[in-house]
Design an enzyme around this catalytic site. Structure first.
Site, short mmCIF file in Angstrom:
data_model
loop_
_atom_site.label_atom_id
_atom_site.label_comp_id
_atom_site.label_asym_id
_atom_site.label_seq_id
_atom_site.Cartn_x
_atom_site.Cartn_y
_atom_site.Cartn_z
N SER A 1 -3.12 -11.33 -19.93
CA SER A 1 -1.84 -11.97 -19.65
C SER A 1 -1.33 -12.71 -20.89
O SER A 1 -1.26 -12.13 -21.98
CB SER A 1 -2.01 -12.90 -18.45
OG SER A 1 -0.78 -13.35 -17.95
N ASP B 183 1.36 -3.84 -12.43
CA ASP B 183 1.30 -5.20 -12.96
C ASP B 183 2.66 -5.55 -13.57
O ASP B 183 3.18 -4.85 -14.45
CB ASP B 183 0.21 -5.27 -14.03
CG ASP B 183 -0.01 -6.66 -14.56
OD1 ASP B 183 0.78 -7.57 -14.22
OD2 ASP B 183 -0.98 -6.86 -15.32
N HIS C 176 -1.68 -7.94 -11.07
CA HIS C 176 -2.04 -8.61 -12.33
C HIS C 176 -3.47 -9.15 -12.32
O HIS C 176 -3.98 -9.56 -13.35
CB HIS C 176 -1.05 -9.75 -12.58
CG HIS C 176 -1.13 -10.37 -13.93
ND1 HIS C 176 -1.01 -9.64 -15.10
CD2 HIS C 176 -1.33 -11.66 -14.32
CE1 HIS C 176 -1.12 -10.46 -16.13
NE2 HIS C 176 -1.31 -11.68 -15.69
#
Length: 530
Positions: free
Chosen positions: A355, A419, A512
């Protein structure tokens, strides 16, 4: 408003989006009246007319972004409090053998109370996926040694799958506190823990950038790993950064996301001149790299013999204060890495993150190149990111190609299915955010596709909507079966299954989760076409 001027006459351009500068009325005016003053309230730019020329045609994107960031700002404190309660409750249940065990311990007066900062207090991310062991520690050591010595760019082929498994597990581990990280690195992975660093973000006025470093062994190591912490589930500032469209442009280099630069400690949008001082090419210890080792075929212009320049010139430092070096992520990591490369002469280093951490992982070597730290870059084995947002424009990717893509790929961007974070910030003609590097895209069957860009690159479009929700339903069903189809180590707990249920409403958010990335790395199979 004038552009930021460099001493050599070059111009640094920037665009800063400030949701707090206007109200809901201005958001509405931005939507219905693009040529009015409403939208301009949210922008600060080095160029007059940037809103009219570039942004007004994509005003709906700005409206959505501003609204999301306004909501995130309003929910910031409640989100933080909720996170604290959820994390404490989950640890309370985990330490007391779940709900039934907790009730029994209450009756007996033996309740185990979680304490933050201890080696038993696990983050929300860690509780989502409780796996701690690596895929295979012995094969990791051998595979890493072979990979370092042969300098192959293999993506996720079996030759270095164990190395990539270490990267994704280190990305997950980065969400923990220092004691948890140290305990797992030493006791479970049998490696050498170098340090955990809690670094300063001058824009947010907080130590909110975390990174840790390990070596595969304490002496004569051949692998150094740097792992940046990513977007924390209940951190409003992290999510606001992911939805930010602000950029800073470096002449002949490209546009770079301002929020990620701030997280590395390389400036503050409230004083855009601050980026100038940090991003100019340095004339420090590594600037002599291009003058040595003639005849080398390396894109970095040197051979292993030139690494001795690191210690021959160690007394020279970049023109930043010791306080900045100690507080900010970029300078702290660079100084530690320089020391480790001197200590372990045969070592190469890997940078990784999930991320937001993935964005910092790719920007770290980018700034090393800007600072002409070519001896250090020559020891880079690879950059592996997971669910990483876009960090800059196409020009930035072209600038970094000689260092990370050609002649050997060293940058691999792993993306799981739907995602949403790799689809941020929005990629269009107004904002020009683009991915670069090799994209290893995994669908929900864990089939790997090597592509230039993940499908549905902006997570929008009616034709993708129904498949996204159907896929979220499939992932929920899959989570109930994983323990039976792939073994007990892949069984998902109740908390992870709950997140899958939430994913029925927000599929891009649940996708995610690092569980998906760990399973993709460990179970992934190759496909020749998408």
């Amino acid at each position: 408003m004038a552009t930021t001027q460099l001493k050599n006459g070059d111009d640094f351009r920037y665009l800063v989006v400030r949701p707090g500068k206007g109200g809901i009325r201005d958001v509405f005016r931005c939507w219905v009246w693009p040529d009015g003053d409403g939208g301009r309230r949210f922008f600060e730019s080095s160029e007059e007319g940037v809103f009219d020329a570039k942004v007004s045609g994509s005003r709906w994107i700005i409206v959505v972004s501003v609204l999301i960031r306004k909501v995130i700002a309003i929910l910031g404190k409640p989100l933080e409090w909720t996170g604290n309660v959820v994390e404490f409750t989950l640890n309370l249940l985990s330490m007391n053998a779940n709900l039934l065990g907790l009730l029994c311990n209450i009756v007996r007066g033996e309740v185990v109370v979680p304490r933050r900062g201890t080696e038993t207090f696990i983050s929300t991310v860690g509780l989502l996926d409780g796996r701690m062991d690596l895929l295979n520690e012995e094969k990791l050591l051998k595979g890493t040694t072979d990979f370092v010595s042969e300098e192959r760019g293999l993506g996720l082929e079996m030759g270095n799958r164990y190395l990539v498994d270490l990267c994704v597990m280190a990305s997950k581990l980065s969400y923990e506190n220092e004691k948890v990280i140290q305990n797992i690195v030493l006791r479970y992975w049998k490696m050498h823990f170098v340090g955990f660093y809690n670094c300063w973000n001058d824009f947010q006025k907080d130590n909110c950038t975390q990174v840790f470093i390990l070596c595969n062994k304490p002496k004569d190591a051949n692998l150094i790993l740097i792992s940046f912490r990513g977007t924390e589930p209940f951190d409003a500032d992290d999510w606001s950064t992911d939805f930010d469209y602000s950029w800073y442009e470096i002449p002949e280099v490209g546009k770079i996301h301002i929020g990620f630069l701030e997280a590395l400690g390389l400036g503050n949008r409230n004083d855009t001149n601050s980026f100038n001082g940090h991003l100019q090419a340095k004339t420090s210890i590594s600037s002599i790299a291009s003058d040595v080792s003639h005849g080398s075929t390396s894109p970095f212009g040197h051979t292993k013999s030139t690494i001795s320049n690191l210690d021959q010139n160690i007394e020279h430092f970049d023109e930043v204060t010791p306080e900045v070096e100690q507080l900010t992520a970029y300078y702290t990591v660079k100084l530690q890495l320089r020391r480790l490369l001197m200590e372990h002469r045969n070592a190469k280093f890997v940078v990784t993150g999930h991320s937001l951490g993935g964005a910092l992982a790719i920007l770290f070597p980018t700034v090393l190149v800007l600072h002409k730290e070519m001896e250090i870059m020559g020891r880079l084995l690879g950059v592996y990111t997971f669910g990483q947002p876009r960090v800059g424009n196409k020009q930035l990717g072209q600038f970094m190609e000689p260092y990370l893509v050609n002649p050997i790929p060293r940058y691999f961007r792993v993306v799981y299915c739907n995602d949403i974070v790799p689809r941020l910030p929005y990629d269009n003609k107004a904002f020009l955010f683009k991915h670069f590097g090799v994209c290893l895209y995994y669908d929900s069957l864990f089939i790997e596709h090597k592509v230039d860009e993940e499908p549905n690159k902006n997570f929008l479009g009616i034709r993708y909507l129904i498949p996204e929700y159907l896929n979220a339903l499939w992932e929920l069903l899959r989570s109930l079966l994983m323990g039976y189809t792939h073994g007990p180590e892949y069984k998902e707990g109740w908390f992870c299954i709950l997140v899958r249920v939430i994913g029925l409403a927000f599929p891009g958010i649940s996708a995610h989760c690092l569980t998906n990335y760990i399973d993709s790395v460990r179970l992934g199979k190759k496909s020749q076409s998408l």
